[in-house]
Design an enzyme around this catalytic site. Structure first.
Site, PDB file in Angstrom:
ATOM      1  N   GLY A 198      -5.601 -52.728  -8.566  1.00 40.57           N
ATOM      2  CA  GLY A 198      -6.742 -53.288  -8.507  1.00 40.57           C
ATOM      3  C   GLY A 198      -7.183 -54.651  -9.301  1.00 40.57           C
ATOM      4  O   GLY A 198      -7.897 -55.658  -8.619  1.00 40.57           O
ATOM      5  N   SER A 199      -6.435 -55.045 -10.459  1.00 36.00           N
ATOM      6  CA  SER A 199      -6.618 -56.280 -11.009  1.00 36.00           C
ATOM      7  C   SER A 199      -5.699 -57.221 -10.807  1.00 36.00           C
ATOM      8  O   SER A 199      -5.814 -58.316 -11.008  1.00 36.00           O
ATOM      9  CB  SER A 199      -6.326 -55.819 -12.705  1.00 36.00           C
ATOM     10  OG  SER A 199      -7.448 -55.168 -13.213  1.00 36.00           O
ATOM     11  N   GLU A 208      -5.786 -45.222  -3.124  1.00 37.22           N
ATOM     12  CA  GLU A 208      -6.577 -44.966  -4.459  1.00 37.22           C
ATOM     13  C   GLU A 208      -8.158 -44.029  -3.869  1.00 37.22           C
ATOM     14  O   GLU A 208      -8.165 -43.052  -4.322  1.00 37.22           O
ATOM     15  CB  GLU A 208      -7.028 -46.007  -5.278  1.00 37.22           C
ATOM     16  CG  GLU A 208      -5.601 -46.563  -5.821  1.00 37.22           C
ATOM     17  CD  GLU A 208      -5.975 -47.607  -6.851  1.00 37.22           C
ATOM     18  OE1 GLU A 208      -6.303 -46.863  -8.234  1.00 37.22           O
ATOM     19  OE2 GLU A 208      -6.150 -48.615  -6.866  1.00 37.22           O
ATOM     20  N   HIS A 250       9.176 -59.833  13.474  1.00 40.81           N
ATOM     21  CA  HIS A 250      10.537 -59.977  13.207  1.00 40.81           C
ATOM     22  C   HIS A 250      11.314 -58.786  12.728  1.00 40.81           C
ATOM     23  O   HIS A 250      12.249 -58.432  12.266  1.00 40.81           O
ATOM     24  CB  HIS A 250      10.732 -61.032  12.225  1.00 40.81           C
ATOM     25  CG  HIS A 250      10.511 -62.525  12.792  1.00 40.81           C
ATOM     26  ND1 HIS A 250      11.139 -63.176  13.322  1.00 40.81           N
ATOM     27  CD2 HIS A 250       9.119 -63.184  12.759  1.00 40.81           C
ATOM     28  CE1 HIS A 250      10.680 -64.373  13.565  1.00 40.81           C
ATOM     29  NE2 HIS A 250       9.302 -64.149  13.516  1.00 40.81           N
ATOM     30  N   THR A 267      -3.968 -53.348 -19.733  1.00 43.48           N
ATOM     31  CA  THR A 267      -2.655 -52.887 -18.723  1.00 43.48           C
ATOM     32  C   THR A 267      -1.378 -53.345 -19.486  1.00 43.48           C
ATOM     33  O   THR A 267      -1.065 -54.579 -19.853  1.00 43.48           O
ATOM     34  CB  THR A 267      -2.816 -53.866 -17.514  1.00 43.48           C
ATOM     35  OG1 THR A 267      -4.070 -53.284 -17.026  1.00 43.48           O
ATOM     36  CG2 THR A 267      -1.913 -53.334 -16.458  1.00 43.48           C
ATOM     37  N   LYS A 275      -0.263 -43.244 -17.595  1.00 42.36           N
ATOM     38  CA  LYS A 275      -0.321 -44.113 -18.533  1.00 42.36           C
ATOM     39  C   LYS A 275      -0.460 -43.364 -19.736  1.00 42.36           C
ATOM     40  O   LYS A 275       0.323 -43.958 -20.897  1.00 42.36           O
ATOM     41  CB  LYS A 275      -1.839 -44.686 -18.650  1.00 42.36           C
ATOM     42  CG  LYS A 275      -1.858 -45.863 -17.502  1.00 42.36           C
ATOM     43  CD  LYS A 275      -3.269 -46.627 -17.590  1.00 42.36           C
ATOM     44  CE  LYS A 275      -3.322 -47.535 -16.327  1.00 42.36           C
ATOM     45  NZ  LYS A 275      -4.940 -47.706 -15.984  1.00 42.36           N
TER      46      LYS A 275
END
Lengths: 306, 306
Positions: B36-37, B198, B214, B80, B302
């Site tokens: 999202g960032s 998400e 292509h 992050t 995380k």
């Protein structure tokens, strides 16, 4: 030529000794190319980071393009309309132009023009001819690595049974191939996707760690239709990425098929992974009775666009 | 806060008046950010091309980063790990650093530090706070456009029944959303994919014209499982791209659901499309009984990575 034989030409392309001349005053690099002719740029972009490298995959050149830009236009046919258009743009702005093609309208448009020595292959089968002039020009491949890569590709040409095993599993479930790469093989993951599209004629999806941990992860755990995806994940040398792969697999209860790249260096492993994907998609084509060489619709599209 | 209410905050973010200071001697721009960032950077990269703009979505900063690089690090949490790591890299190489965050370890690391004024939203819901400092800093949004965009978003907040119609069709077939964009909305197409991941917790796929012509084109005609994909294609103002969309649909016998962007300028249409995708994915979440606000697995990942 049989398409499998065509795939087998990749190793011999590694001896192609033309190289891009990089002017001393180059501030940034733009590589124009689409589809099979865009792959070399995408892969190179990840292997070289001493100058900004941008991809132009549309009709225009970015407006920062100037005299200090090295603009490398890649088109096997030399007639890709988007690339001809962006190259004209770049030329008008005084960029140093290098073309890589087998001829066509693009050939001769550059300050330097590299001619691919054969015209009888498909654009997606000449990645070696397209990427070697980049790797050699920017000094990021040694002759030892080119040689080591040759041997790895040759071994794969002779034994790609592992690739067939993946193809059979994909075919058995009529699955959508999902390929997860990581640096410096994000471009290779995208290449696999395009090879599944063009060789096997199936929709496919690629993304890379760590970015996919910020979005696909929730979906991997809860999506519908998950059993119709077949996950292939490139092994990584980074401990951090290894851990991410392991934890993602566990917390989303996914079955990741890990593809461990062979080779002593990044370049060798890149070529190995690249070619491995060629064979998985080739075998899938054969198993589902699709002609891997057929690109009639892309030709028809070009004709209809006139 | 209810997640729909959270989505409704986007319009009020457009009045955020902080802006990135762009040093006169900036030769190139790197925007670091993931998930999202990272979206603001991807969208900005397509709207601004007067200087090379590269995205850093991994642990390191590209090696060309130097004193003449403007390095913009975006992380809502400010914690992050990939972004903290690449920012430290860029700092060591003397780049001019700007941070955009709501706090965390990132805040204060920059020569300029922009603080997002609220901490109670999800990273993917603060795109306005993240992108406005970029658009204003580089002078590519007028107050009139910010105002026009506000009105378009407000109208969508009040009436998003069209989005619900798409969500219902996707739900009915338990389909994989496939979103096809084109310049300058390729980044927005990717954003839709991530919002489906998400918010609705479904796998999704995005690509853009002309590149998809292509590769995906052959697959669109012959893949298995095609009836389990739901194609949403952004309308284009370019005659050439319009024609490509039309011909691709015809020769691959695909049903493309065309999403026509509203707005007087690129910026307005970009915000409109962006928010339209918010609502399609939101409605799909509700229809399938998924909690659009739940990102517990990303949190768990995380935690396990430590």
């Amino acid at each position: 030529m049989d398409f499998k034989e065509e795939l087998g030409t990749l190793k011999s392309q590694l001896v192609f000794d033309q190289k891009v001349d990089v002017p001393d005053d180059t501030a940034n690099v733009v590589i124009a190319g689409l589809g099979g002719s865009g792959i070399a740029g995408r892969i190179f972009q990840e292997l070289y980071s001493s100058k900004p490298v941008m991809i132009a995959d549309d009709y225009t050149a970015p407006s920062f393009v100037s005299k200090s830009t090295l603009f490398i236009a890649i088109s096997y046919s030399g007639n890709t309309e988007e690339t001809l258009s962006s190259t004209a743009d770049a030329k008008a702005r005084g960029a140093h132009i290098v073309t890589i093609s087998a001829g066509g309208k693009l050939y001769g448009q550059g300050d330097q023009n590299i001619r691919i020595p054969r015209r009888d292959l498909q654009p997606r089968s000449v990645t070696g001819y397209m990427i070697m002039p980049l790797l050699r020009g920017f000094g990021i491949v040694s002759e030892e690595e080119a040689d080591g890569s040759y041997k790895l590709l040759d071994a794969l040409d002779n034994d790609n049974i592992e690739c067939l095993v993946h193809a059979k599993a994909i075919m058995e479930g009529s699955c959508i191939p999902a390929i997860f790469g990581s640096h410096p093989y994000k471009g290779v993951a995208y290449r696999w996707k395009t090879q599944f599209n063009e060789n096997a004629k199936v929709l496919a999806y690629s993304n890379s760690f760590p970015e996919l941990n910020h979005n696909d992860t929730m979906a991997l755990a809860q999506t519908y239709l998950k059993d119709r995806f077949y996950f292939m994940v490139f092994g990584s040398e980074s401990e951090r990425i290894k851990k991410r792969i392991e934890v993602t697999q566990e917390i989303t209860a996914s079955q990741f098929n890990i593809i461990e790249p062979k080779g002593r260096t990044y370049i060798e492993r890149m070529f190995y992974l690249l070619h491995y994907g060629d064979y998985v998609s080739y075998h899938l084509a054969v198993l589902r009775g699709a002609d891997p060489a057929d690109i009639s619709l892309i030709e028809r599209l070009k004709a209809e666009l006139g």
